[in-house]
Each structure stands twice: as C-alpha cells, then as structure tokens.
Design an enzyme around this catalytic site. Structure first.
Site, PDB file in Angstrom:
ATOM      1  N   ASP A 184      55.468  35.163  61.812  1.00 28.10           N
ATOM      2  CA  ASP A 184      54.321  34.441  61.661  1.00 28.10           C
ATOM      3  C   ASP A 184      53.887  33.812  62.856  1.00 28.10           C
ATOM      4  OD1 ASP A 184      52.165  33.303  60.281  1.00 28.10           O
ATOM      5  OD2 ASP A 184      53.044  31.407  60.403  1.00 28.10           O
ATOM      6  N   SER A 185      52.389  33.462  62.957  1.00 26.61           N
ATOM      7  CA  SER A 185      52.025  32.839  64.178  1.00 26.61           C
ATOM      8  C   SER A 185      52.464  31.608  64.588  1.00 26.61           C
ATOM      9  CB  SER A 185      50.208  32.850  64.050  1.00 26.61           C
ATOM     10  OG  SER A 185      49.845  32.209  62.732  1.00 26.61           O
ATOM     11  N   CYS A 210      52.311  36.443  58.133  1.00 29.11           N
ATOM     12  CA  CYS A 210      51.114  36.066  58.677  1.00 29.11           C
ATOM     13  C   CYS A 210      49.982  36.865  58.174  1.00 29.11           C
ATOM     14  CB  CYS A 210      51.146  36.001  60.023  1.00 29.11           C
ATOM     15  SG  CYS A 210      49.623  35.414  60.987  1.00 29.11           S
ATOM     16  N   GLU A 264      48.035  21.652  58.361  1.00 27.25           N
ATOM     17  CA  GLU A 264      48.851  21.321  59.535  1.00 27.25           C
ATOM     18  C   GLU A 264      48.930  19.660  59.638  1.00 27.25           C
ATOM     19  OE1 GLU A 264      50.250  23.327  62.614  1.00 27.25           O
ATOM     20  OE2 GLU A 264      50.150  25.072  61.307  1.00 27.25           O
ATOM     21  N   CYS A 320      46.304  33.521  53.007  1.00 23.33           N
ATOM     22  CA  CYS A 320      46.873  32.697  54.377  1.00 23.33           C
ATOM     23  C   CYS A 320      48.062  31.787  53.993  1.00 23.33           C
ATOM     24  CB  CYS A 320      45.784  31.750  54.595  1.00 23.33           C
ATOM     25  SG  CYS A 320      46.242  30.632  56.098  1.00 23.33           S
ATOM     26  N   HIS A 368      49.188  29.258  55.037  1.00 21.56           N
ATOM     27  CA  HIS A 368      49.088  27.973  54.674  1.00 21.56           C
ATOM     28  C   HIS A 368      48.507  27.407  53.418  1.00 21.56           C
ATOM     29  CE1 HIS A 368      49.486  27.899  59.121  1.00 21.56           C
ATOM     30  NE2 HIS A 368      49.432  26.699  59.084  1.00 21.56           N
TER      31      HIS A 368
END
Ligand code: DGL
Length: 271
Positions: free
Chosen positions: A16-17, A79, A158, A190, A192
C-alpha cells in the site's frame, strides 16, 4: 513465468502507499490465520491518491521488485490507487499471481446490488482512472455507476477523526452527488474508508450496502490460494513483517488502529 518457489510457507506480499492497507492485512489475518504476511507501506511518499499516473506506476514498480526479492508467493495490491492505475505494471513484473482490491470490490458490489445503481468513492487518482466502473462492467455492463472523488477523507482518517463533525460534514458534502441517484450499494474504494464505516452508514442510511473491499479481498485470497493449491499447510503461528519507508513511529501508532492489534516487527527500508 520466472522461477517460482513452491514452498507454501512463503509469505503473501501485501502493499500500500502507507498505513491504509493494514485494513486488508487485518481481514487476511482473520480469514487466513496460518499464512505468513509481508506488508510494505510507502510511508515516506504517501499519499499516492493525488499524484500522477506516471509517479504512482514508478513507485508500484519499485515496491513490487522489493517484495519479489523477499520471495513472496502471491502479491496483493491493497492500495486502490495503485490497483487503479498500476495493476498492469505489477502484473508484467510478477512471476507470482497478483490480486487487487478493485477487482474484489467490484465483484462484491455486483453480488449485493439489486437496483443495479452503484456508488463508488475513492481518491482522485482512483476515480479519474475509471477502474472501478470498468471492473464492475466486466461483471455486469447494465449497472449504472455514480462515482465521487473524496480527497479529504484520507487525511481526516489519518488524523483519527473517525467520528468527528468535520468528517461527517465532509462526507455529507461528497455524498450529495451520489445520493441523488437511487443507489443501493456504495463501494468504499479506498483503504482508509473501512474505518469510516459507522459514520458513512449514518450518512447514506440503512438501506445502502457498504462494500468493504478489505473483507472481499480476504475471501478472494482464500479462494485463489485454494484453487492454486498454494495455501500454507503448516499450523504454526505465522510471522508478520511490516516494511515502511519513513521512521516507523507514526505508522506504528496509526497502524494499530487500522490493524486492531499491536504492531511489532516493523522495519525501515532504505531504497
Ligand atoms: N491507499 C490509498 C488508496 O487506497 C489511499 C491513500 C493514498 O492516497 O495514498 O487509494
């Protein structure tokens, strides 16, 4: 195909990023409790979702080469952004099978939607690539898709603002253009967004299915390992190793929230 190790206790490589792909690792740990996992989070260069296709593809190539050097038996692009714009780059490099969250999320949406009106939310790179629409239409061309890029949701997650008025207002604003259509399914496109499930559930109402590609991904991985005879037959406690590209403190703190358990074995990669 290059030389592929047949050792079934080789790890699954997940990348993932940054920290977000740990939602996929969490689902994998639950679904496949005997598989070793090597995770790579490019914490020094996150976020990818607002970067160009060329840059994302270049990063994806570097990460793939790194994980292949670790002799992984399977690669999972956790990701959505990399899966959307760089799947082919990864596939071309890899002698081992490559799975990604977009195909898993698309399949999940097709399975649950009854009205055939589906919403998709993701980073700008993911939405601009149209990858979800293409993947969904491969399974069912009749589905109508309404997508919305939600650039602000990643930083809000985040920040840990999972149940915060600012996040709620932001989500309401983004969802306006999607909710004016009679969707019955919303793809959380996504890494997140699974953490925002309770908040998004509130915003979209109880009648809309939320498709969490992390869960679907774990199911697809189990299926792929079974079909290919690649599951680890061992029953020892698995090893989990986490590689990051920046100092690991932030990864460790936020990562435990994503993973839902303590994070150990975090190593810094110097390119
Ligand atoms: N991992 C990215 C994704 O799933 C979100 C974070 C980023 O923008 O890099 O699209």
């Amino acid at each position: 195909m290059g030389t592929v190790s047949r050792h079934l206790d080789r790890a699954i490589g997940v990348f993932d990023s940054g920290v977000g792909g740990l939602t996929v690792v969490r689902a994998l740990m639950e679904r496949l409790p005997f598989e070793n996992i090597i995770y790579f989070g490019d914490t020094a260069r996150v976020p990818y979702g607002v970067k160009s296709v060329e840059t994302i593809a270049h990063y994806a190539r570097q990460i793939t080469e790194f994980l292949l050097r670790q002799q992984v038996k399977l690669l999972i692009i956790a990701c959505n952004t990399m899966a959307a714009v760089a799947h082919q780059v990864v596939d071309d490099l890899s002698p081992v099978p490559v799975l990604d969250v977009i195909d898993a999320g698309a399949r999940g949406a097709v399975d649950v939607s009854r009205t055939r009106y589906v919403g998709v939310i993701g980073t700008p790179a993911t939405i601009n690539s149209n990858a979800y629409a293409r993947a969904i239409h491969r399974y069912d061309p009749a589905i109508r898709i309404f997508s919305q890029a939600c650039a602000l949701l990643v930083p809000l997650v985040e920040e840990g603002w999972l149940d915060h008025d600012v996040t709620r207002l932001t989500a309401v604003e983004y969802m306006k253009s999607v909710l004016c259509h009679p969707i019955d399914t919303l793809v959380l496109g996504c890494t997140h967004y699974p953490l925002l499930k309770p908040l998004l559930r509130n915003v979209v109402g109880p009648s809309v299915h939320l498709v969490d590609s992390a869960e679907t991904m774990a199911e697809r991985t189990a299926h792929a390992l079974d079909c290919r005879g690649m599951a680890n037959p061992g029953r020892e406690a698995p090893e989990y190793v986490f590689y990051v590209t920046d100092v690991p403190l932030r990864f460790q703190t936020i990562g435990e929230r994503f993973l839902g358990r303590a994070l150990s074995n975090v190593r810094v990669v110097k390119w």
